[in-house]
Design a protein around this motif. Structure first.
Motif, PDB file in Angstrom:
ATOM      1  N   ASP A 136       7.575  -2.992   6.186  1.00 22.02           N
ATOM      2  CA  ASP A 136       8.336  -3.989   6.930  1.00 22.02           C
ATOM      3  C   ASP A 136       7.367  -4.759   7.827  1.00 22.02           C
ATOM      4  O   ASP A 136       6.704  -4.180   8.679  1.00 22.02           O
ATOM      5  CB  ASP A 136       9.418  -3.299   7.768  1.00 22.02           C
ATOM      6  N   ALA A 137       7.289  -6.058   7.631  1.00 22.79           N
ATOM      7  CA  ALA A 137       6.310  -6.870   8.358  1.00 22.79           C
ATOM      8  C   ALA A 137       6.586  -6.930   9.844  1.00 22.79           C
ATOM      9  O   ALA A 137       5.679  -7.192  10.641  1.00 22.79           O
ATOM     10  CB  ALA A 137       6.267  -8.283   7.782  1.00 22.79           C
ATOM     11  N   HIS A 138       7.834  -6.689  10.258  1.00 23.94           N
ATOM     12  CA  HIS A 138       8.190  -6.808  11.662  1.00 23.94           C
ATOM     13  C   HIS A 138       8.141  -5.468  12.390  1.00 23.94           C
ATOM     14  O   HIS A 138       7.578  -5.371  13.477  1.00 23.94           O
ATOM     15  CB  HIS A 138       9.571  -7.449  11.799  1.00 23.94           C
ATOM     16  N   SER A 139       8.714  -4.441  11.801  1.00 22.77           N
ATOM     17  CA  SER A 139       8.751  -3.140  12.474  1.00 22.77           C
ATOM     18  C   SER A 139       7.535  -2.284  12.170  1.00 22.77           C
ATOM     19  O   SER A 139       7.227  -1.359  12.918  1.00 22.77           O
ATOM     20  CB  SER A 139      10.021  -2.377  12.062  1.00 22.77           C
ATOM     21  N   GLY A 140       6.833  -2.583  11.067  1.00 25.14           N
ATOM     22  CA  GLY A 140       5.694  -1.761  10.672  1.00 25.14           C
ATOM     23  C   GLY A 140       6.088  -0.537   9.867  1.00 25.14           C
ATOM     24  O   GLY A 140       5.225   0.202   9.394  1.00 25.14           O
ATOM     25  N   LYS A 141       7.377  -0.306   9.668  1.00 25.60           N
ATOM     26  CA  LYS A 141       7.833   0.888   8.943  1.00 25.60           C
ATOM     27  C   LYS A 141       7.453   0.793   7.465  1.00 25.60           C
ATOM     28  O   LYS A 141       7.584  -0.257   6.835  1.00 25.60           O
ATOM     29  CB  LYS A 141       9.343   1.044   9.076  1.00 25.60           C
TER      30      LYS A 141
ATOM     31  N   ASP B 240      -8.447  -0.396  -4.431  1.00 25.10           N
ATOM     32  CA  ASP B 240      -7.634   0.316  -5.418  1.00 25.10           C
ATOM     33  C   ASP B 240      -6.223   0.619  -4.911  1.00 25.10           C
ATOM     34  O   ASP B 240      -5.531   1.503  -5.427  1.00 25.10           O
ATOM     35  CB  ASP B 240      -8.318   1.612  -5.860  1.00 25.10           C
ATOM     36  N   ALA B 241      -5.791  -0.085  -3.874  1.00 24.84           N
ATOM     37  CA  ALA B 241      -4.428   0.041  -3.357  1.00 24.84           C
ATOM     38  C   ALA B 241      -4.044  -1.270  -2.683  1.00 24.84           C
ATOM     39  O   ALA B 241      -4.906  -1.972  -2.131  1.00 24.84           O
ATOM     40  CB  ALA B 241      -4.312   1.197  -2.373  1.00 24.84           C
ATOM     41  N   VAL B 242      -2.744  -1.581  -2.713  1.00 25.46           N
ATOM     42  CA  VAL B 242      -2.250  -2.864  -2.209  1.00 25.46           C
ATOM     43  C   VAL B 242      -1.100  -2.613  -1.241  1.00 25.46           C
ATOM     44  O   VAL B 242      -0.360  -1.641  -1.371  1.00 25.46           O
ATOM     45  CB  VAL B 242      -1.770  -3.754  -3.383  1.00 25.46           C
ATOM     46  N   VAL B 243      -0.981  -3.498  -0.261  1.00 31.43           N
ATOM     47  CA  VAL B 243       0.155  -3.480   0.661  1.00 31.43           C
ATOM     48  C   VAL B 243       0.923  -4.788   0.538  1.00 31.43           C
ATOM     49  O   VAL B 243       0.326  -5.867   0.560  1.00 31.43           O
ATOM     50  CB  VAL B 243      -0.300  -3.287   2.126  1.00 31.43           C
ATOM     51  N   TYR B 244       2.238  -4.676   0.362  1.00 31.92           N
ATOM     52  CA  TYR B 244       3.112  -5.833   0.496  1.00 31.92           C
ATOM     53  C   TYR B 244       3.732  -5.751   1.891  1.00 31.92           C
ATOM     54  O   TYR B 244       4.426  -4.784   2.206  1.00 31.92           O
ATOM     55  CB  TYR B 244       4.274  -5.802  -0.500  1.00 31.92           C
ATOM     56  N   ARG B 245       3.508  -6.744   2.734  1.00 30.08           N
ATOM     57  CA  ARG B 245       4.184  -6.828   4.031  1.00 30.08           C
ATOM     58  C   ARG B 245       5.379  -7.755   3.848  1.00 30.08           C
ATOM     59  O   ARG B 245       5.219  -8.920   3.492  1.00 30.08           O
ATOM     60  CB  ARG B 245       3.234  -7.323   5.123  1.00 30.08           C
ATOM     61  N   VAL B 246       6.581  -7.215   4.057  1.00 38.55           N
ATOM     62  CA  VAL B 246       7.780  -7.912   3.612  1.00 38.55           C
ATOM     63  C   VAL B 246       8.829  -8.061   4.711  1.00 38.55           C
ATOM     64  O   VAL B 246       8.801  -7.354   5.725  1.00 38.55           O
ATOM     65  CB  VAL B 246       8.428  -7.169   2.427  1.00 38.55           C
ATOM     66  N   GLU B 247       9.751  -8.975   4.468  1.00 40.79           N
ATOM     67  CA  GLU B 247      11.004  -9.056   5.216  1.00 40.79           C
ATOM     68  C   GLU B 247      12.085  -8.514   4.291  1.00 40.79           C
ATOM     69  O   GLU B 247      12.489  -9.184   3.337  1.00 40.79           O
ATOM     70  CB  GLU B 247      11.319 -10.506   5.611  1.00 40.79           C
ATOM     71  N   PRO B 248      12.561  -7.282   4.535  1.00 38.90           N
ATOM     72  CA  PRO B 248      13.562  -6.707   3.637  1.00 38.90           C
ATOM     73  C   PRO B 248      14.921  -7.364   3.800  1.00 38.90           C
ATOM     74  O   PRO B 248      15.354  -7.647   4.909  1.00 38.90           O
ATOM     75  CB  PRO B 248      13.600  -5.228   4.063  1.00 38.90           C
ATOM     76  N   GLN B 249      15.579  -7.604   2.682  1.00 39.98           N
ATOM     77  CA  GLN B 249      16.914  -8.196   2.700  1.00 39.98           C
ATOM     78  C   GLN B 249      17.934  -7.135   2.277  1.00 39.98           C
ATOM     79  O   GLN B 249      18.776  -7.363   1.419  1.00 39.98           O
ATOM     80  CB  GLN B 249      16.947  -9.419   1.781  1.00 39.98           C
TER      81      GLN B 249
ATOM     82  N   GLU C 250      17.205   2.890   4.712  1.00 35.71           N
ATOM     83  CA  GLU C 250      16.319   1.760   5.015  1.00 35.71           C
ATOM     84  C   GLU C 250      14.967   1.935   4.348  1.00 35.71           C
ATOM     85  O   GLU C 250      14.374   0.986   3.857  1.00 35.71           O
ATOM     86  CB  GLU C 250      16.156   1.635   6.531  1.00 35.71           C
ATOM     87  N   SER C 251      14.445   3.158   4.366  1.00 31.21           N
ATOM     88  CA  SER C 251      13.147   3.471   3.790  1.00 31.21           C
ATOM     89  C   SER C 251      13.280   4.631   2.820  1.00 31.21           C
ATOM     90  O   SER C 251      14.133   5.516   2.991  1.00 31.21           O
ATOM     91  CB  SER C 251      12.159   3.848   4.904  1.00 31.21           C
ATOM     92  N   CYS C 252      12.447   4.646   1.778  1.00 29.35           N
ATOM     93  CA  CYS C 252      12.436   5.787   0.853  1.00 29.35           C
ATOM     94  C   CYS C 252      11.886   7.045   1.536  1.00 29.35           C
ATOM     95  O   CYS C 252      12.148   8.157   1.083  1.00 29.35           O
ATOM     96  CB  CYS C 252      11.575   5.462  -0.363  1.00 29.35           C
ATOM     97  N   PHE C 253      11.140   6.860   2.612  1.00 22.26           N
ATOM     98  CA  PHE C 253      10.529   7.987   3.319  1.00 22.26           C
ATOM     99  C   PHE C 253      11.453   8.443   4.447  1.00 22.26           C
ATOM    100  O   PHE C 253      11.240   8.120   5.613  1.00 22.26           O
ATOM    101  CB  PHE C 253       9.149   7.593   3.859  1.00 22.26           C
ATOM    102  N   HIS C 254      12.486   9.204   4.075  1.00 21.95           N
ATOM    103  CA  HIS C 254      13.450   9.659   5.081  1.00 21.95           C
ATOM    104  C   HIS C 254      13.692  11.170   5.003  1.00 21.95           C
ATOM    105  O   HIS C 254      14.695  11.665   5.516  1.00 21.95           O
ATOM    106  CB  HIS C 254      14.782   8.899   4.935  1.00 21.95           C
TER     107      HIS C 254
ATOM    108  N   PRO D  96      11.091   6.204  17.641  1.00 19.31           N
ATOM    109  CA  PRO D  96      10.131   5.385  16.895  1.00 19.31           C
ATOM    110  C   PRO D  96       9.206   4.632  17.854  1.00 19.31           C
ATOM    111  O   PRO D  96       9.463   4.564  19.067  1.00 19.31           O
ATOM    112  CB  PRO D  96      11.018   4.417  16.114  1.00 19.31           C
ATOM    113  N   PRO D  97       8.144   4.004  17.330  1.00 19.74           N
ATOM    114  CA  PRO D  97       7.265   3.175  18.159  1.00 19.74           C
ATOM    115  C   PRO D  97       8.027   2.005  18.777  1.00 19.74           C
ATOM    116  O   PRO D  97       9.069   1.583  18.254  1.00 19.74           O
ATOM    117  CB  PRO D  97       6.203   2.682  17.163  1.00 19.74           C
ATOM    118  N   LEU D  98       7.489   1.459  19.879  1.00 24.03           N
ATOM    119  CA  LEU D  98       8.173   0.401  20.615  1.00 24.03           C
ATOM    120  C   LEU D  98       8.512  -0.787  19.729  1.00 24.03           C
ATOM    121  O   LEU D  98       9.627  -1.326  19.802  1.00 24.03           O
ATOM    122  CB  LEU D  98       7.307  -0.057  21.796  1.00 24.03           C
ATOM    123  N   GLY D  99       7.574  -1.220  18.892  1.00 27.16           N
ATOM    124  CA  GLY D  99       7.830  -2.387  18.054  1.00 27.16           C
ATOM    125  C   GLY D  99       9.021  -2.190  17.143  1.00 27.16           C
ATOM    126  O   GLY D  99       9.844  -3.098  16.968  1.00 27.16           O
ATOM    127  N   GLU D 100       9.138  -0.995  16.575  1.00 25.59           N
ATOM    128  CA  GLU D 100      10.269  -0.705  15.691  1.00 25.59           C
ATOM    129  C   GLU D 100      11.573  -0.659  16.477  1.00 25.59           C
ATOM    130  O   GLU D 100      12.610  -1.146  16.012  1.00 25.59           O
ATOM    131  CB  GLU D 100      10.030   0.626  14.980  1.00 25.59           C
TER     132      GLU D 100
END
Length: 209
Positions: free
Chosen positions: A20-25, A79-88, A97-101, A111-115
């Motif tokens: 997530d480009a805004h929260s960093g999650k 050898d690895a890529v990051v997509y920074r996204v705005e999830p819809q 919200e995330s697969c890592f739950h 969570p961190p302040l930004g999130e």
């Protein structure tokens, strides 16, 4: 991105971390081949390669939970890529919200302040859209922007008093109140925490603050 720089594995794939480009999650981990990366860059939406089906898939093509890609990053080993996204919508097929739950360690207290700020801002936006009965945001909105701005002045004064009294707990409380009403004002005027982040980052880079 120069796709010639990407080190695909023996199957022609590269792992993709979606953030997530805004929260960093971190939202999910998937894989892309050259065609998927090319389509992502051309369309601006997350595209991957399904290892189970052996075909390209665009995130949200059937569910509507697309991911608008703001930035594509290649790691230092290429050898690895990051997509920074705005999830819809949620990233996980379970609706999360995330697969890592699924925590393997004890969860952090918060969570961190930004999130946190991003989630509070989204809640404020939702309240402004729906105007539910009994909502503080809805009531303040109906009283007008000047009422929200007056509240910012009040909270700033209370924060100053807490700081002068060197009361850490009270200072944290008043700072949170001030930030909440700042987010409220941004939402009322069509701005977002990302607008603040952009300005602060530009100043940081320009002046080394």
């Amino acid at each position: 991105m120069n796709l010639e720089a990407v080190k695909f594995d023996e199957k022609g794939l590269v792992p993709v971390i979606v953030q997530d480009a805004h929260s960093g999650k971190v939202l999910t981990l998937a894989y892309a081949n050259r065609e998927a990366l090319t389509q992502t860059l051309l369309t601006g939406y997350s595209t991957f390669f399904s290892r189970s089906r052996g075909e390209l898939w665009v995130k949200g093509a059937t569910s509507g939970n697309r991911q608008k890609v703001l930035e594509v990053l290649l790691d230092c080993d290429r050898d690895a890529v990051v997509y920074r996204v705005e999830p819809q919508g949620p990233a996980c097929h379970t609706g999360a919200e995330s697969c890592f739950h699924n925590p393997l360690t004890e969860a952090a207290e918060h969570p961190p302040l930004g999130e946190v700020l991003e989630q509070v801002y989204r809640t404020i936006q939702q309240r402004l859209r729906e105007l539910p009965e009994g909502s503080y945001v809805a009531r303040m909105h109906q009283e007008g922007l000047d009422r929200v701005l007056k509240k910012i002045g009040e909270e700033a004064g209370e924060l100053i008093i807490a700081a002068k009294n060197a009361n850490g707990e009270e200072l944290s409380w008043e700072a949170a109140d001030l930030l909440f009403h700042l987010l409220f004002t941004l939402a009322e005027l069509g701005l977002s925490p990302d607008d603040l982040a952009r300005v602060l980052w530009q100043r940081n880079v320009a002046k080394g603050r």
